[in-house]
Design a protein around this motif. Sequence first.
Motif, PDB file in Angstrom:
ATOM      1  N   ALA A 169       0.867  -1.190   0.000  1.00 38.46           N
ATOM      2  CA  ALA A 169       0.000   0.000   0.000  1.00 38.46           C
ATOM      3  C   ALA A 169       0.901   1.237   0.000  1.00 38.46           C
ATOM      4  N   GLY A 198      -0.696   4.156   1.079  1.00 36.75           N
ATOM      5  CA  GLY A 198      -1.567   4.640   0.013  1.00 36.75           C
ATOM      6  C   GLY A 198      -2.868   3.867  -0.056  1.00 36.75           C
ATOM      7  N   ASP A 199      -3.853   4.475  -0.747  1.00 34.53           N
ATOM      8  CA  ASP A 199      -5.107   3.735  -0.903  1.00 34.53           C
ATOM      9  C   ASP A 199      -5.063   2.805  -2.107  1.00 34.53           C
ATOM     10  N   GLU A 200      -3.990   2.892  -2.891  1.00 35.12           N
ATOM     11  CA  GLU A 200      -3.793   1.915  -3.962  1.00 35.12           C
ATOM     12  C   GLU A 200      -2.903   0.803  -3.404  1.00 35.12           C
ATOM     13  N   ARG A 201      -3.448  -0.401  -3.352  1.00 35.95           N
ATOM     14  CA  ARG A 201      -2.719  -1.543  -2.764  1.00 35.95           C
ATOM     15  C   ARG A 201      -2.488  -2.541  -3.889  1.00 35.95           C
ATOM     16  N   GLU A 261      -4.655  -0.517   5.634  1.00 33.95           N
ATOM     17  CA  GLU A 261      -5.915   0.084   5.160  1.00 33.95           C
ATOM     18  C   GLU A 261      -6.408   1.090   6.197  1.00 33.95           C
ATOM     19  N   GLY A 263      -6.262   4.318   6.391  1.00 35.12           N
ATOM     20  CA  GLY A 263      -6.850   5.590   5.937  1.00 35.12           C
ATOM     21  C   GLY A 263      -6.196   6.808   6.576  1.00 35.12           C
ATOM     22  N   GLN A 266      -4.684   9.409   4.030  1.00 33.51           N
ATOM     23  CA  GLN A 266      -5.703  10.151   3.302  1.00 33.51           C
ATOM     24  C   GLN A 266      -6.357  11.203   4.199  1.00 33.51           C
ATOM     25  N   ASN A 272      -6.992  11.618  -1.837  1.00 27.99           N
ATOM     26  CA  ASN A 272      -6.444  10.284  -2.101  1.00 27.99           C
ATOM     27  C   ASN A 272      -4.938  10.388  -2.292  1.00 27.99           C
ATOM     28  N   SER A 273      -4.254   9.288  -2.031  1.00 33.02           N
ATOM     29  CA  SER A 273      -2.800   9.277  -2.245  1.00 33.02           C
ATOM     30  C   SER A 273      -2.506   9.168  -3.745  1.00 33.02           C
TER      31      SER A 273
END
Length: 285
Positions: A169, A198-201, A261, A263, A266, A272-273
């Motif tokens: 992440a 990050g929120d993209e994992r 996760e 958050g 963020q 968002n990241s």
Amino acid sequence: MTIAVTGATGHLGRLVVEALLDKGTPAADIVAVVRTPAKAADLADRGVEVRQADYSDRAALETAFAGVDKLLLVSGSEVGQRVAQHANVIDAAKAAAVGFVAYTSVLDAQNSTIGLAVEHRATEDRLAQSGIDFALLRNGWYWENYLGSIPAAGETGALFGSAGTGVVAAAARKDYAEAAAAVLLSDGQASKVYELGGDERLTYSELADVISSVIGKPVSYKDLPQAEYAAALEGAGLPAPIASMLADSDAGVAIGALDTESGDLQRLIGRNSTPAATALAVSTS
Ligand SMILES: NC(=O)c1ccc[n+]([C@@H]2O[C@H](COP(=O)([O-])OP(=O)(O)OC[C@H]3O[C@@H](n4cnc5c(N)ncnc54)[C@H](OP(=O)(O)O)[C@@H]3O)[C@@H](O)[C@H]2O)c1
């Protein structure tokens, strides 16, 4: 309010200073603590106060922290020496009556099994024992860490690693820098612990797809056993300890050590990241 940032000539520290300025902090209220002032000449030109201190020089650190209210301790890059170096920074901050220290740690530092967590854990413990108000910025991986894999991926069509099907992440350095600035600029941060990712994992197969889209060539992920990956990195010219550390961290990805996760990132940055494709494309352009 005087805010000091160590490692301000590094990638992250420099971005923290930029973020503080962007958020309206007067340059005169920012102290860049660096070991090589010549590398911070541009910051000095902009009115940031540059003070010289090496993490190994406890006395110079105490002098550099005179009048500082809040300090960001950016973890050093000399792996193996950082427990003593960071202890110097913390002890000097205490002696200089710094009111608050934020420290860039690693995800889940107290429980993480990755080798890099050992020095972060010791630093967190030292902070807890110091009596200074502190916050922990437990940073996840930077997407920029994968920049070094891009040239070989372009040549061989393969992203090598030993992360199995684990996810990472990650976020851009700029995201973590903005989060650090947000913590430094707000009240009530004592004893806060942030698990920042990050929120993209992504799995490394998905990361290979991202790299493929960035460079416009097919890239697929080739998973190697940890020892084999370390040997491959060493064969590519990396010093053995670095190769071993990178392979160890990948093995950590395999078991979720660089995933979160929470958050927290963020919430701190209010957005968002940065996606991997953006971080890697911007950095390679
Ligand atoms: N989350 C991640 O993915 C990740 C990845 C790599 C590293 N890290 C950690 O996060 C930190 C910041 O990342 P980064 O990308 O900004 O690393 P970086 O560009 O290598 O910056 C490290 C900074 O620490 C300074 N430093 C190192 N040893 C020092 C010493 N003995 N005395 C004073 N300053 C010293 C360096 O000074 P100079 O400019 O003079 O060299 C530099 O400013 C790293 O140092 C490392 O602990 C995290």
